[in-house]
Write a protein that holds these residues in place. Structure first.
Motif, PDB file in Angstrom:
ATOM      1  N   UNK A 147     -53.133 -35.202 -17.884  1.00  0.00           N
ATOM      2  CA  UNK A 147     -52.859 -34.478 -16.664  1.00  0.00           C
ATOM      3  C   UNK A 147     -51.746 -34.570 -16.349  1.00  0.00           C
ATOM      4  N   UNK A 148     -50.754 -33.366 -17.134  1.00  0.00           N
ATOM      5  CA  UNK A 148     -49.307 -33.220 -16.637  1.00  0.00           C
ATOM      6  C   UNK A 148     -49.099 -31.819 -16.475  1.00  0.00           C
ATOM      7  N   UNK A 149     -47.916 -31.526 -16.013  1.00  0.00           N
ATOM      8  CA  UNK A 149     -47.539 -30.238 -15.802  1.00  0.00           C
ATOM      9  C   UNK A 149     -47.849 -29.223 -17.127  1.00  0.00           C
ATOM     10  N   UNK A 150     -47.252 -29.413 -18.240  1.00  0.00           N
ATOM     11  CA  UNK A 150     -47.724 -28.621 -19.234  1.00  0.00           C
ATOM     12  C   UNK A 150     -49.127 -28.396 -19.395  1.00  0.00           C
ATOM     13  N   UNK A 151     -50.057 -29.605 -19.459  1.00  0.00           N
ATOM     14  CA  UNK A 151     -51.598 -29.155 -19.456  1.00  0.00           C
ATOM     15  C   UNK A 151     -51.984 -28.175 -18.482  1.00  0.00           C
ATOM     16  N   UNK A 152     -51.532 -28.306 -17.178  1.00  0.00           N
ATOM     17  CA  UNK A 152     -51.984 -27.741 -15.989  1.00  0.00           C
ATOM     18  C   UNK A 152     -51.350 -26.240 -16.183  1.00  0.00           C
ATOM     19  N   UNK A 153     -50.366 -25.942 -16.825  1.00  0.00           N
ATOM     20  CA  UNK A 153     -49.744 -24.670 -17.263  1.00  0.00           C
ATOM     21  C   UNK A 153     -50.538 -24.051 -18.269  1.00  0.00           C
ATOM     22  N   UNK A 154     -51.031 -24.667 -19.374  1.00  0.00           N
ATOM     23  CA  UNK A 154     -51.896 -24.165 -20.430  1.00  0.00           C
ATOM     24  C   UNK A 154     -53.223 -23.635 -19.742  1.00  0.00           C
ATOM     25  N   UNK A 155     -53.847 -24.731 -18.870  1.00  0.00           N
ATOM     26  CA  UNK A 155     -55.147 -24.595 -18.258  1.00  0.00           C
ATOM     27  C   UNK A 155     -54.998 -23.239 -17.368  1.00  0.00           C
ATOM     28  N   UNK A 156     -54.307 -23.039 -16.517  1.00  0.00           N
ATOM     29  CA  UNK A 156     -53.841 -22.030 -15.549  1.00  0.00           C
ATOM     30  C   UNK A 156     -53.879 -20.618 -16.394  1.00  0.00           C
ATOM     31  N   UNK A 157     -52.934 -20.745 -17.447  1.00  0.00           N
ATOM     32  CA  UNK A 157     -52.825 -19.385 -18.037  1.00  0.00           C
ATOM     33  C   UNK A 157     -53.964 -19.064 -18.846  1.00  0.00           C
ATOM     34  N   UNK A 158     -54.925 -19.930 -19.326  1.00  0.00           N
ATOM     35  CA  UNK A 158     -56.129 -19.729 -19.875  1.00  0.00           C
ATOM     36  C   UNK A 158     -56.945 -19.100 -18.868  1.00  0.00           C
ATOM     37  N   UNK A 159     -57.246 -19.643 -17.715  1.00  0.00           N
ATOM     38  CA  UNK A 159     -57.995 -18.811 -16.544  1.00  0.00           C
ATOM     39  C   UNK A 159     -57.424 -17.590 -16.432  1.00  0.00           C
ATOM     40  N   UNK A 160     -56.307 -17.286 -16.219  1.00  0.00           N
ATOM     41  CA  UNK A 160     -55.637 -15.984 -15.999  1.00  0.00           C
ATOM     42  C   UNK A 160     -56.187 -15.162 -16.955  1.00  0.00           C
ATOM     43  N   UNK A 161     -56.090 -15.485 -18.315  1.00  0.00           N
ATOM     44  CA  UNK A 161     -56.326 -14.826 -19.582  1.00  0.00           C
ATOM     45  C   UNK A 161     -57.805 -14.583 -19.423  1.00  0.00           C
ATOM     46  N   UNK A 162     -58.674 -15.440 -19.107  1.00  0.00           N
ATOM     47  CA  UNK A 162     -60.070 -15.068 -18.980  1.00  0.00           C
ATOM     48  C   UNK A 162     -60.494 -14.110 -17.774  1.00  0.00           C
ATOM     49  N   UNK A 163     -59.601 -14.292 -16.939  1.00  0.00           N
ATOM     50  CA  UNK A 163     -59.976 -13.181 -15.768  1.00  0.00           C
ATOM     51  C   UNK A 163     -59.608 -11.977 -16.017  1.00  0.00           C
ATOM     52  N   UNK A 164     -58.410 -11.694 -16.949  1.00  0.00           N
ATOM     53  CA  UNK A 164     -58.153 -10.348 -17.484  1.00  0.00           C
ATOM     54  C   UNK A 164     -59.291  -9.785 -18.640  1.00  0.00           C
ATOM     55  N   UNK A 165     -59.826 -10.695 -19.405  1.00  0.00           N
ATOM     56  CA  UNK A 165     -60.530 -10.590 -20.403  1.00  0.00           C
ATOM     57  C   UNK A 165     -61.958  -9.935 -19.663  1.00  0.00           C
ATOM     58  N   UNK A 166     -62.429 -10.562 -18.696  1.00  0.00           N
ATOM     59  CA  UNK A 166     -63.453 -10.221 -17.918  1.00  0.00           C
ATOM     60  C   UNK A 166     -63.105  -8.932 -17.347  1.00  0.00           C
TER      61      UNK A 166
END
Length: 173
Positions: free
Chosen positions: A5-24
């Motif tokens: 639970x650190x900033x890098x992990x958060x950054x990767x997770x949020x980027x993944x959510x944004x990517x998934x949103x775009x894919x949808x």
């Protein structure tokens, strides 16, 4: 594995959510074009319409998750992938076997989405983002169900395509 639970992990997770949103959004564009052109394949159009409703719900789930991180979807990614989806669907429109090409592309696309959500779930579990697990698992189940439907329907779709072609019809219209 230790909770990450650190900033890098958060950054990767949020980027993944944004990517998934775009894919949808890309998925919506693909489905809209395919629904319009599946005149001889109402079973495909009906399934795509049902999955389109699920996809809209998936987008809402992703937006809520992004909101929990005080983030918004990437308008640029959404627009770019939506355009990409339109171009991909349009390119198949010139093919005599458009419905088959769409089925093959849908198989790949749905399985890509399944892999993406599995990755997001792993990130959520290991990053201790437990509030994300239920919405991500719900979406994963919907994508797995659609991927199975595409896979299971391919033999009948191919047979119908061949039958229509033998009867002198243009099966892709």
């Amino acid at each position: 594995m230790a909770v990450m639970n650190d900033e890098v992990w958060r950054e990767v997770f949020v980027a993944g959510l944004k990517n998934a949103h775009a894919v949808e959004h890309e998925a919506l564009a693909l489905m809209d074009r395919q629904i319009d052109r599946a005149k001889n394949f109402t079973e495909v159009a009906d399934q795509l319409r049902a999955h389109r409703v699920e996809t809209e719900q998936q987008i809402t789930r992703l937006e809520r998750l992004l909101g929990q991180f005080d983030q918004a979807p990437s308008g640029l990614k959404d627009a770019a992938l939506s355009m990409s989806g339109n171009l991909a669907a349009l390119s198949h429109g010139f093919a005599e076997d458009e419905i088959l090409k769409n089925a093959f592309a849908n198989f790949a696309f749905e399985n890509f989405e399944v892999a993406s959500y599995k990755g997001l779930i792993l990130l959520a579990q290991q990053g201790d983002y437990t509030a994300a697990l239920d919405p991500l698992n719900a979406t994963l189940e919907e994508e797995q169900r659609m991927a199975r439907w595409v896979d299971d329907s391919l033999p009948a779709l191919t047979e119908k395509f061949l039958r229509l072609k033998r009867e002198g019809e243009n099966p892709s219209r």
